[in-house]
Write an enzyme that holds these catalytic residues in place. Sequence first.
Site, mmCIF file in Angstrom:
data_model
loop_
_atom_site.group_PDB
_atom_site.id
_atom_site.type_symbol
_atom_site.label_atom_id
_atom_site.label_comp_id
_atom_site.label_asym_id
_atom_site.label_seq_id
_atom_site.Cartn_x
_atom_site.Cartn_y
_atom_site.Cartn_z
ATOM 1 N N ILE A 9 0.826 -1.225 0.000
ATOM 2 C CA ILE A 9 0.000 0.000 0.000
ATOM 3 C C ILE A 9 0.855 1.269 0.000
ATOM 4 O O ILE A 9 0.400 2.333 -0.424
ATOM 5 C CB ILE A 9 -0.980 -0.005 1.198
ATOM 6 C CG1 ILE A 9 -2.083 1.043 0.978
ATOM 7 C CG2 ILE A 9 -0.247 0.213 2.533
ATOM 8 C CD1 ILE A 9 -3.262 0.922 1.917
ATOM 9 N N ASP A 13 1.160 2.030 -6.853
ATOM 10 C CA ASP A 13 -0.161 1.473 -7.151
ATOM 11 C C ASP A 13 -1.003 1.344 -5.889
ATOM 12 O O ASP A 13 -2.220 1.567 -5.917
ATOM 13 C CB ASP A 13 -0.023 0.081 -7.781
ATOM 14 C CG ASP A 13 0.559 0.131 -9.178
ATOM 15 O OD1 ASP A 13 0.952 1.222 -9.626
ATOM 16 O OD2 ASP A 13 0.616 -0.927 -9.821
ATOM 17 N N ALA A 79 2.601 -6.016 -3.294
ATOM 18 C CA ALA A 79 3.952 -5.934 -2.728
ATOM 19 C C ALA A 79 4.916 -6.780 -3.544
ATOM 20 O O ALA A 79 4.599 -7.894 -3.950
ATOM 21 C CB ALA A 79 3.942 -6.412 -1.278
ATOM 22 N N ALA A 80 6.088 -6.233 -3.782
ATOM 23 C CA ALA A 80 7.141 -6.954 -4.513
ATOM 24 C C ALA A 80 8.404 -6.110 -4.510
ATOM 25 O O ALA A 80 8.345 -4.898 -4.277
ATOM 26 C CB ALA A 80 6.722 -7.189 -5.971
ATOM 27 N N SER A 123 3.205 -8.920 -14.534
ATOM 28 C CA SER A 123 3.879 -7.835 -15.262
ATOM 29 C C SER A 123 4.165 -8.189 -16.717
ATOM 30 O O SER A 123 4.496 -9.335 -17.052
ATOM 31 C CB SER A 123 5.207 -7.537 -14.555
ATOM 32 O OG SER A 123 6.040 -6.770 -15.382
ATOM 33 N N GLU A 125 6.785 -7.517 -18.044
ATOM 34 C CA GLU A 125 8.184 -7.964 -18.101
ATOM 35 C C GLU A 125 8.271 -9.460 -18.361
ATOM 36 O O GLU A 125 9.287 -9.953 -18.837
ATOM 37 C CB GLU A 125 8.895 -7.639 -16.784
ATOM 38 C CG GLU A 125 9.318 -6.202 -16.628
ATOM 39 C CD GLU A 125 10.467 -5.829 -17.553
ATOM 40 O OE1 GLU A 125 11.513 -6.490 -17.512
ATOM 41 O OE2 GLU A 125 10.311 -4.864 -18.319
ATOM 42 N N TYR A 147 13.867 -10.429 -11.927
ATOM 43 C CA TYR A 147 12.542 -9.907 -11.566
ATOM 44 C C TYR A 147 11.464 -10.579 -12.401
ATOM 45 O O TYR A 147 10.449 -11.060 -11.896
ATOM 46 C CB TYR A 147 12.511 -8.388 -11.785
ATOM 47 C CG TYR A 147 11.112 -7.787 -11.755
ATOM 48 C CD1 TYR A 147 10.483 -7.509 -10.555
ATOM 49 C CD2 TYR A 147 10.430 -7.513 -12.949
ATOM 50 C CE1 TYR A 147 9.197 -6.972 -10.534
ATOM 51 C CE2 TYR A 147 9.156 -6.977 -12.939
ATOM 52 C CZ TYR A 147 8.542 -6.699 -11.725
ATOM 53 O OH TYR A 147 7.277 -6.179 -11.704
ATOM 54 N N ARG A 182 5.360 7.788 -9.006
ATOM 55 C CA ARG A 182 6.307 6.755 -9.406
ATOM 56 C C ARG A 182 7.616 6.950 -8.647
ATOM 57 O O ARG A 182 8.060 8.092 -8.411
ATOM 58 C CB ARG A 182 6.541 6.906 -10.907
ATOM 59 C CG ARG A 182 7.341 5.825 -11.576
ATOM 60 C CD ARG A 182 6.779 4.466 -11.383
ATOM 61 N NE ARG A 182 6.877 3.633 -12.564
ATOM 62 C CZ ARG A 182 6.948 2.309 -12.526
ATOM 63 N NH1 ARG A 182 6.939 1.678 -11.366
ATOM 64 N NH2 ARG A 182 7.001 1.600 -13.644
#
Length: 324
Positions: A9, A13, A79-80, A123, A125, A147, A182
């Site tokens: 949080i 995002d 979360a990451a 993602s 990615e 990642y 960001r």
Amino acid sequence: MKRALITGITGQDGSYLAEFLLQQGYEVTGMVRRASTENFERIEHLRERIRLVQGDLLDPFSLIRVLEQARPDEIYNLAAMSFVPTSWSQPTLTGEFTALGVTRLLDAMRIVCPQARFYQASSSEMYGKVREVPQSETTPFYPRSPYAVAKVYGHYITVNYRESYGLFAVSGILFNHESPRRGLEFVTRKISNGVARIRLGLASELRLGNLDACRDWGFAGDYVRAMWLMLQQPAPDDYVVATGESHSVREFCEIAFDHVGLDWRRHVISDPRFIRPAEVDHLIGNAAKARARLGWAPSVDFAGLVRMMVDADLERLRGAAGRP
Ligand code: NAP
Ligand code: G4F
């Protein structure tokens, strides 16, 4: 009143999603990590309206406790470890947070609240060295960083738990989304902040890596709405969320500098320190499924996003310096 739990949080995002869910009338709980100094800048304006509980993706017991306290109808796992370059210098930790953390949270959900709905922040990615252009839900993955490898694991464990245990678990494959919130190390914010600093005479140059890299960039405020829409569907499924437009880092620079009356060529310096061991060259998303089934569409275009970020950084820096 519906209850939502957001991990991550304090991130970009997480802050937009918390705002959005509060507007929808949710009771919002955010999971935060213990830190010696608080890191709540992005959610400061929401503090009175949300509940924060401590937990960590590395600690299964803490996740069970968090879910017991929040008793959520919806869980958003944002979360990451989310910064790609750091995943090469901390690959094991990235795997612990970004890959195994998803399993820990899904298992905690199975124990405490198996009826809840679960969103996993996957993602673009994961497409990496792309097998198809544009990329959709059926495009094979070819991750190009630790990642991205971790995110592929998070994606498939979400699909696997849905299929194995009948959980309402969805994976949102989101392309890059940006905002004035960001983190400063990501290229868009690095540019908008750099442009504002140069415009105000606080700096003269901006050092960047690969200017030819292209991304499908949207506005984070639009993308959190898509996350929520995925959890309101009658059945769980996975969705690509993207604008369908690809732009280069160079184009981002051009618009950003031009917006404040500067020529980017006079200030941007190519610095090999910011070149990655492996690059993702042509990410562009096909969000047809999200448009058709979720009724989702972005509201901010590329040039509008660039200008929004530059304006916000100018305003912030002028405020910090007490200038008009
Ligand atoms: P962000 O700003 O970097 O936020 C990451 C959040 O994760 C922070 O709140 C951070 O907490 C938290 N976190 C990290 N490790 C944790 C741990 N071990 N336990 C608990 N919390 C932990 O990222 P974002 O841009 O908001 O992205 C949200 C999610 O979407 C991430 O999973 C990211 O990988 C994914 N994603 C992002 C994009 C994008 O373009 N933004 C695109 C696709 C997917 P601290 O504040 O304590 O560090
Ligand atoms: O802004 P970036 O660091 O974001 P990246 O690697 O695309 O990752 C972000 O988006 C992903 C979604 O696809 C998320 F999953 C992830 O969590 C994160 O939010 O880099 C964008 C591009 C890269 O190709 C990079 O090589 O910009 C290029 N770039 C050029 N100069 C730079 C720089 N990136 C950074 N961070 N700093 C530079 O100086």
